[in-house]
Enzyme design. Structure first.
Site, PDB file in Angstrom:
ATOM      1  N   SER A   1       0.852  -1.200   0.000  1.00 59.13           N
ATOM      2  CA  SER A   1       0.000   0.000   0.000  1.00 59.13           C
ATOM      3  C   SER A   1       0.885   1.248   0.000  1.00 59.13           C
ATOM      4  CB  SER A   1      -0.876   0.030   1.250  1.00 59.13           C
ATOM      5  OG  SER A   1      -1.516   1.277   1.364  1.00 59.13           O
TER       6      SER A   1
ATOM      7  N   TYR B   1      -0.779  -1.255  10.579  1.00 54.51           N
ATOM      8  CA  TYR B   1      -1.129  -1.714   9.217  1.00 54.51           C
ATOM      9  C   TYR B   1      -0.100  -1.155   8.223  1.00 54.51           C
ATOM     10  CZ  TYR B   1      -3.572  -1.545   4.685  1.00 54.51           C
ATOM     11  OH  TYR B   1      -3.899  -1.634   3.351  1.00 54.51           O
TER      12      TYR B   1
ATOM     13  N   LYS C   1       2.884  -2.941   5.771  1.00 53.24           N
ATOM     14  CA  LYS C   1       2.989  -2.712   4.328  1.00 53.24           C
ATOM     15  C   LYS C   1       4.393  -2.219   3.948  1.00 53.24           C
ATOM     16  CE  LYS C   1      -1.214  -3.818   2.957  1.00 53.24           C
ATOM     17  NZ  LYS C   1      -1.406  -4.969   2.071  1.00 53.24           N
TER      18      LYS C   1
HETATM   19  P1  NAP Z   1     -11.546  -5.858  -0.375  1.00 52.73           P
HETATM   20  O1  NAP Z   1     -12.244  -5.236  -1.501  1.00 52.73           O
HETATM   21  O2  NAP Z   1     -12.113  -5.689   1.007  1.00 52.73           O
HETATM   22  O3  NAP Z   1     -11.353  -7.404  -0.698  1.00 52.73           O
HETATM   23  C1  NAP Z   1     -10.773  -8.202   0.214  1.00 52.73           C
HETATM   24  C2  NAP Z   1     -10.684  -9.632  -0.314  1.00 52.73           C
HETATM   25  O4  NAP Z   1      -9.807 -10.334   0.544  1.00 52.73           O
HETATM   26  C3  NAP Z   1     -11.996 -10.382  -0.300  1.00 52.73           C
HETATM   27  O5  NAP Z   1     -12.023 -11.260  -1.406  1.00 52.73           O
HETATM   28  C4  NAP Z   1     -11.926 -11.173   1.021  1.00 52.73           C
HETATM   29  O6  NAP Z   1     -12.788 -12.281   0.907  1.00 52.73           O
HETATM   30  C5  NAP Z   1     -10.442 -11.510   1.033  1.00 52.73           C
HETATM   31  N1  NAP Z   1      -9.777 -11.754   2.322  1.00 52.73           N
HETATM   32  C6  NAP Z   1      -9.743 -10.942   3.401  1.00 52.73           C
HETATM   33  N2  NAP Z   1      -8.959 -11.482   4.364  1.00 52.73           N
HETATM   34  C7  NAP Z   1      -8.469 -12.642   3.867  1.00 52.73           C
HETATM   35  C8  NAP Z   1      -7.604 -13.641   4.367  1.00 52.73           C
HETATM   36  N3  NAP Z   1      -7.087 -13.587   5.604  1.00 52.73           N
HETATM   37  N4  NAP Z   1      -7.315 -14.703   3.588  1.00 52.73           N
HETATM   38  C9  NAP Z   1      -7.825 -14.794   2.345  1.00 52.73           C
HETATM   39  N5  NAP Z   1      -8.651 -13.883   1.811  1.00 52.73           N
HETATM   40  C10 NAP Z   1      -8.977 -12.818   2.569  1.00 52.73           C
HETATM   41  O7  NAP Z   1     -10.037  -5.332  -0.233  1.00 52.73           O
HETATM   42  P2  NAP Z   1      -9.103  -4.575  -1.297  1.00 52.73           P
HETATM   43  O8  NAP Z   1      -9.276  -3.124  -1.103  1.00 52.73           O
HETATM   44  O9  NAP Z   1      -9.276  -5.158  -2.632  1.00 52.73           O
HETATM   45  O10 NAP Z   1      -7.659  -4.926  -0.732  1.00 52.73           O
HETATM   46  C11 NAP Z   1      -6.810  -5.859  -1.362  1.00 52.73           C
HETATM   47  C12 NAP Z   1      -5.373  -5.520  -1.029  1.00 52.73           C
HETATM   48  O11 NAP Z   1      -5.077  -4.211  -1.486  1.00 52.73           O
HETATM   49  C13 NAP Z   1      -5.022  -5.547   0.460  1.00 52.73           C
HETATM   50  O12 NAP Z   1      -3.729  -6.088   0.620  1.00 52.73           O
HETATM   51  C14 NAP Z   1      -5.005  -4.090   0.839  1.00 52.73           C
HETATM   52  O13 NAP Z   1      -4.162  -3.827   1.934  1.00 52.73           O
HETATM   53  C15 NAP Z   1      -4.448  -3.491  -0.434  1.00 52.73           C
HETATM   54  N6  NAP Z   1      -4.711  -2.056  -0.600  1.00 52.73           N
HETATM   55  C16 NAP Z   1      -5.994  -1.595  -0.737  1.00 52.73           C
HETATM   56  C17 NAP Z   1      -6.204  -0.221  -0.879  1.00 52.73           C
HETATM   57  C18 NAP Z   1      -7.570   0.357  -1.065  1.00 52.73           C
HETATM   58  O14 NAP Z   1      -7.689   1.608  -1.007  1.00 52.73           O
HETATM   59  N7  NAP Z   1      -8.606  -0.437  -1.268  1.00 52.73           N
HETATM   60  C19 NAP Z   1      -5.112   0.659  -0.863  1.00 52.73           C
HETATM   61  C20 NAP Z   1      -3.840   0.147  -0.712  1.00 52.73           C
HETATM   62  C21 NAP Z   1      -3.654  -1.211  -0.580  1.00 52.73           C
HETATM   63  P3  NAP Z   1     -13.338 -13.094   2.197  1.00 52.73           P
HETATM   64  O15 NAP Z   1     -14.045 -12.110   3.062  1.00 52.73           O
HETATM   65  O16 NAP Z   1     -14.241 -14.155   1.604  1.00 52.73           O
HETATM   66  O17 NAP Z   1     -12.121 -13.676   2.849  1.00 52.73           O
END
Ligand code: NAP
Length: 258
Positions: free
Chosen positions: A148, A161, A165
């Site tokens: 991130s 968190y 990262k």
């Molecule tokens: P999201 O939309 O909330 O999706 C999360 C996904 O992860 C879901 O499919 C969830 O499904 C699964 N999940 C959660 N915990 C898990 C675990 N312990 N094991 C396996 N699957 C798991 O999240 P996102 O925003 O796409 O985030 C994805 C990545 O991008 C993360 O690493 C996050 O830190 C990073 N990121 C996101 C942002 C942002 O602004 N969105 C910014 C920077 C970085 P289930 O509930 O079925 O497990």
């Protein structure tokens, strides 16, 4: 956005994406499958896996699904077993995307069990997945970690968190050396900016809250999961053939230097 016309960079490849039933992981799975790969998708909840598989199959994409909480050794083995067709075939690419962010407040007040949970899921699971899969990735294959932008500016309210990262940037570098020596496998990382997913809803959904945050982003908007998927497809395809050990920030110009 799926494949650009004529883009078929993952034809006949097998690609594993963790945490891929929603958000960024789902978009990466969709993009890479639309470029010809068989993509193995997974997450903690079987119903979510089944639903995501159904959706992608209805788009004509070639996907398999398996339940895998990345912190659970047995489920990681199920993922490996499914991806390798019961330990018979190697895969081309592992994308480690799972993270949790269960605490908001002063970094110094983070309770120890929360600290451990964040590091277990966000850092250690990427390390352990790498160990589990290392001998099952083909030469010239790829590993991609999802970090991130906040890893560059760790501070409250998401301090621990953010530190987890930051550590992924280091993991990327360290593992890149090993995996190149082992099998010419490239290891890279993406640091997304603020992307419109469920995970980050509290930041972008309320216009008033986002107004202030937007000032820190040159492009003055949140990104879309598909914009991370495009970068992932670049790094893990032959287009990224001279890139390893790197973190690519995809964040509309958000502050991104330690
Ligand atoms: P999201 O939309 O909330 O999706 C999360 C996904 O992860 C879901 O499919 C969830 O499904 C699964 N999940 C959660 N915990 C898990 C675990 N312990 N094991 C396996 N699957 C798991 O999240 P996102 O925003 O796409 O985030 C994805 C990545 O991008 C993360 O690493 C996050 O830190 C990073 N990121 C996101 C942002 C942002 O602004 N969105 C910014 C920077 C970085 P289930 O509930 O079925 O497990």
């Amino acid at each position: 956005m799926t494949s650009k016309e004529g883009c078929n960079r993952f034809k006949n490849q097998v690609v594993v994406v963790t945490a891929s039933t929603d958000g960024i992981g789902f978009a990466i799975a969709r993009r890479i499958a639309s470029e010809g790969a068989v993509v193995v998708i997974s997450s903690r909840c079987k119903a979510n896996v089944d639903e995501a598989v159904k959706k992608l199959e209805s788009e004509g994409l070639n996907v398999k699904g398996v339940q895998c909480h990345v912190g659970n050794k047995e489920e990681r083995m199920d993922l490996l077993r499914t991806a390798t067709n019961n330990f018979k075939e190697k895969i081309d690419c592992l994308i480690s995307n799972a993270a949790v962010s269960p605490y908001a407040g002063p970094t110094v007040d983070t309770p120890e069990p929360i600290f451990d949970k964040i590091f277990e899921t966000n850092l250690k699971s990427s390390f352990l997945l790498t160990q589990d899969f290392r001998d099952w990735i083909k030469p010239n294959g790829n590993i991609l970690y999802i970090s991130s932008y906040i890893g560059y500016t760790p501070r409250q309210p998401l301090g621990v968190y953010a530190i987890s990262k930051t550590a992924l940037f280091g993991l990327t570098r360290a593992i890149a050396h090993d995996m190149w020596q082992q099998g010419k496998i490239r290891v890279n990382c993406i640091a997304p900016g603020i992307i419109q997913t469920r995970f980050s809803e509290v930041i972008w959904k309320d216009e008033e809250t986002f107004e202030d945050i937007k000032k820190e982003i040159i492009m003055e908007r949140a990104g879309r999961s598909e914009e991370i998927a495009g970068a992932a497809a670049f790094l893990c395809s032959s287009d990224g053939s001279y890139v390893t050990g790197e973190t690519l920030v995809v964040g509309g110009g958000v502050t991104s230097r330690l």
